[in-house]
Design a protein around this motif. Structure first.
Motif, PDB file in Angstrom:
ATOM      1  N   ASN A  72     -17.141  15.670  -9.897  1.00 29.91           N
ATOM      2  CA  ASN A  72     -18.136  15.098  -8.996  1.00 29.91           C
ATOM      3  C   ASN A  72     -19.542  15.509  -9.419  1.00 29.91           C
ATOM      4  OD1 ASN A  72     -19.955  15.300  -6.400  1.00 29.91           O
ATOM      5  ND2 ASN A  72     -18.343  13.841  -5.889  1.00 29.91           N
ATOM      6  N   SER A 101     -20.618  13.536 -12.391  1.00 32.82           N
ATOM      7  CA  SER A 101     -21.044  12.202 -11.949  1.00 32.82           C
ATOM      8  C   SER A 101     -22.461  12.257 -11.400  1.00 32.82           C
ATOM      9  CB  SER A 101     -20.096  11.680 -10.865  1.00 32.82           C
ATOM     10  OG  SER A 101     -18.756  11.683 -11.285  1.00 32.82           O
ATOM     11  N   CYS A 116     -23.093   3.154  -6.891  1.00 31.21           N
ATOM     12  CA  CYS A 116     -22.648   4.438  -7.441  1.00 31.21           C
ATOM     13  C   CYS A 116     -22.900   5.577  -6.457  1.00 31.21           C
ATOM     14  CB  CYS A 116     -23.373   4.731  -8.752  1.00 31.21           C
ATOM     15  SG  CYS A 116     -22.889   3.680 -10.114  1.00 31.21           S
ATOM     16  N   LEU A 138     -20.218   8.262  -5.007  1.00 29.90           N
ATOM     17  CA  LEU A 138     -20.440   9.678  -5.287  1.00 29.90           C
ATOM     18  C   LEU A 138     -20.460  10.504  -4.006  1.00 29.90           C
ATOM     19  CD1 LEU A 138     -21.374  11.963  -7.314  1.00 29.90           C
ATOM     20  CD2 LEU A 138     -23.700  11.310  -6.684  1.00 29.90           C
ATOM     21  N   VAL A 177     -14.803   7.868  -9.770  1.00 26.46           N
ATOM     22  CA  VAL A 177     -16.228   8.021  -9.473  1.00 26.46           C
ATOM     23  C   VAL A 177     -17.012   8.305 -10.752  1.00 26.46           C
ATOM     24  CG1 VAL A 177     -17.930   9.456  -8.275  1.00 26.46           C
ATOM     25  CG2 VAL A 177     -15.845   8.745  -7.088  1.00 26.46           C
ATOM     26  N   LEU A 178     -16.464   9.179 -11.592  1.00 24.80           N
ATOM     27  CA  LEU A 178     -17.153   9.486 -12.844  1.00 24.80           C
ATOM     28  C   LEU A 178     -17.259   8.253 -13.726  1.00 24.80           C
ATOM     29  CD1 LEU A 178     -18.485  11.494 -14.752  1.00 24.80           C
ATOM     30  CD2 LEU A 178     -16.219  12.076 -15.638  1.00 24.80           C
ATOM     31  N   GLU A 179     -16.214   7.460 -13.765  1.00 25.59           N
ATOM     32  CA  GLU A 179     -16.241   6.271 -14.614  1.00 25.59           C
ATOM     33  C   GLU A 179     -17.362   5.330 -14.203  1.00 25.59           C
ATOM     34  OE1 GLU A 179     -13.077   3.037 -16.369  1.00 25.59           O
ATOM     35  OE2 GLU A 179     -12.972   3.484 -14.231  1.00 25.59           O
ATOM     36  N   CYS A 235     -20.089   6.004 -12.339  1.00 30.25           N
ATOM     37  CA  CYS A 235     -21.409   6.628 -12.466  1.00 30.25           C
ATOM     38  C   CYS A 235     -21.834   6.752 -13.930  1.00 30.25           C
ATOM     39  CB  CYS A 235     -21.416   7.999 -11.796  1.00 30.25           C
ATOM     40  SG  CYS A 235     -21.369   7.944  -9.989  1.00 30.25           S
ATOM     41  N   ALA A 236     -20.908   7.159 -14.795  1.00 37.06           N
ATOM     42  CA  ALA A 236     -21.238   7.344 -16.212  1.00 37.06           C
ATOM     43  C   ALA A 236     -21.516   6.014 -16.893  1.00 37.06           C
ATOM     44  CB  ALA A 236     -20.108   8.079 -16.920  1.00 37.06           C
ATOM     45  N   TYR A 280     -20.344  10.013 -20.552  1.00 41.15           N
ATOM     46  CA  TYR A 280     -19.436   8.859 -20.645  1.00 41.15           C
ATOM     47  C   TYR A 280     -18.186   9.214 -21.449  1.00 41.15           C
ATOM     48  CZ  TYR A 280     -17.881   4.028 -21.187  1.00 41.15           C
ATOM     49  OH  TYR A 280     -17.140   2.862 -21.150  1.00 41.15           O
ATOM     50  N   VAL A 291     -15.173  10.834 -19.461  1.00 41.20           N
ATOM     51  CA  VAL A 291     -14.387  10.083 -18.474  1.00 41.20           C
ATOM     52  C   VAL A 291     -12.875  10.205 -18.712  1.00 41.20           C
ATOM     53  CG1 VAL A 291     -13.894   7.789 -17.541  1.00 41.20           C
ATOM     54  CG2 VAL A 291     -16.262   8.504 -17.917  1.00 41.20           C
TER      55      VAL A 291
END
Length: 445
Positions: free
Chosen positions: A286, A289, A323, A327, A367-369, A371-372, A397, A400
């Motif tokens: 998190n 992200s 995003c 997040l 979430v990371l995918e 946001c990145a 990125y 991920v």
């Protein structure tokens, strides 16, 4: 640099907003962690570029008593007192350390924008030592805990194999008793073992019995300078400095006394250990992200195109909004989740939150995918470059897959979560029916 934090750059409680979760101890701990992590990890981005961390980094963390917060709460108080460790940095009594302190530590360790340097320090002890502490005999603990807990020796967790990742119950590494009955003879391979290269020991899942989960056990297996053990580094897309390792075991002699807990109980030990791992992953991912999204937010406020800043483009604001919602919703869940951990016993938490932990971990990767990938798009060409102002987006990125696969791959976590929720529902329904079926009435004649 503005003293006002960039939107999404910090969790709400660190943006000056009220929170019901954190007390003064947590707030003081956050300041202590940030100061020490900024000092100890000042060159983290350089280390990730180079693919390695300094040899003395682990000992520096040990000297600062900054290895202990990797362990699940509550801390092993008896062992700490036995080793004359009464306080963590910032004068925090070890008895006061709870899972919100764990959350704060994991969050601060990921602020560098890479899981590599922090993983090089945290992963081994965070997940390799707990099985020994929770399930090992007193004699086993006496032999291994003092050196590991003080950082004189290093440990890791070794579960995954080339053919079996999330399918733990079918791992094939064997541990057969020697003819004299004094040793387990271990043969097999372990893959994607974080910190393995530097570890003196591994808490390892092995097959001591027949097929399936009932045939699994856990052993403390010596690694460094051990006959029959060969280790080599694996180059991975993200976490390049975390020491991801391939381990080959060829007739490795392990004393019978290195058995963790009871033979045949390995699957249960592994599953319970996963809960702490998955929650820790959720917290760190998190924050990763958050670093990606806030970096892009800062960039689009100053980057101009077509006669105005990117922030003035509605499509850009729309991307940031979507995003941000993902997040902050995930973070709010993580905070709520962690707070529950401070109120439940370990047995209750394992039973009630095991499936939800898997779900939180799966959601962290999603979430990371988003946001990145959004950060890369908003940085444009800079986000596709491994240097310069968009480097942070490009690097995150690449993290991920490392968020969505290790610790239990995403699809397996989603399925596990629902199966666990169904199991709990059926158990509680049966318990309620049993209560309702009990004879009612007066005992009077």
């Amino acid at each position: 640099m503005s003293k006002i934090p960039i939107p999404f750059s910090e969790p709400p409680w660190l943006m000056g907003l009220p929170s019901a979760y954190y007390n003064e101890s947590h707030r003081k701990w956050q300041k202590t962690c940030r100061s020490l992590v900024d000092e100890l990890m000042a060159d983290a981005q350089d280390w990730e570029r180079e693919g390695d961390v300094p040899e003395d980094l682990y000992s520096k963390f040990a000297a600062a008593n900054m290895l202990l917060p990797n362990l699940s709460a509550p801390l092993p108080i008896k062992w700490l007192k036995k080793l004359n460790i009464t306080h963590l940095p910032g004068d925090l009594p070890v008895e006061q350390f709870d899972y919100l302190h764990t959350l704060i530590y994991a969050d601060e360790m990921a602020r560098s924008g890479s899981l590599g340097p922090s993983g090089a320090i945290t992963t081994g002890i965070a997940f390799g030592l707990p099985p020994i502490l929770k399930f090992g005999s007193q004699e086993l603990q006496e032999r291994f805990v003092p050196d590991i807990i003080t950082g004189r020796k290093r440990s890791c967790i070794a579960i995954t194999e080339p053919g079996y990742g999330s399918d733990v119950s079918n791992i094939t590494t064997t541990a057969k008793r020697s003819e004299d009955g004094k040793f387990f003879i271990v043969n097999g391979t372990k893959k994607w073992i974080t910190n393995g290269l530097w570890s003196d020991y591994a808490s390892m899942a092995v097959r001591t019995g027949g097929p399936g989960p009932s045939g699994l056990s856990m052993l403390v297996v010596p690694l460094l300078n051990t006959p029959g053990v060969r280790m080599r580094r694996i180059k991975v897309g993200g976490q390049t400095s975390a020491g991801t390792t391939f381990i080959e075991l060829d007739d490795v002699k392990v004393p019978i006394s290195n058995l963790i807990g009871k033979e045949g109980m390995g699957m249960i030990y592994v599953m319970q250990n996963f809960n702490h791992e998955r929650l820790s992953i959720s917290i760190g991912v998190n924050r990763l992200s958050r670093v990606a999204l806030s970096s892009a937010f800062e960039y689009v406020m100053k980057r101009e195109a077509f006669g105005k800043t990117l922030m003035e483009q509605p499509v850009v604001r729309h991307r940031l909004a979507k995003c941000g919602a993902e997040l902050e919703a995930h973070w709010a869940w993580i905070e709520q989740f962690t707070y529950m951990m401070t109120k439940l016993s370990e047995e209750e938490a394992n039973r009630e939150l095991g499936g939800l932990t898997a779900l939180a971990k799966a959601q962290a990767g999603k979430v990371l995918e988003v946001c990145a990938s959004t950060a890369v798009l908003l940085f444009g060409g800079n986000g596709y470059t491994k240097s310069g102002q968009g480097e942070i987006a490009e690097r995150i990125y690449r993290e991920v897959p490392g968020a969505r696969i290790p610790g239990g791959s995403e699809d397996v976590m989603l399925d596990l979560a629902i199966r666990q929720l169904v199991k709990n529902f059926q158990r509680k329904t049966k318990e309620l029916e049993t209560i309702q079926e009990r004879p009612k009435g007066s005992s009077k004649l």
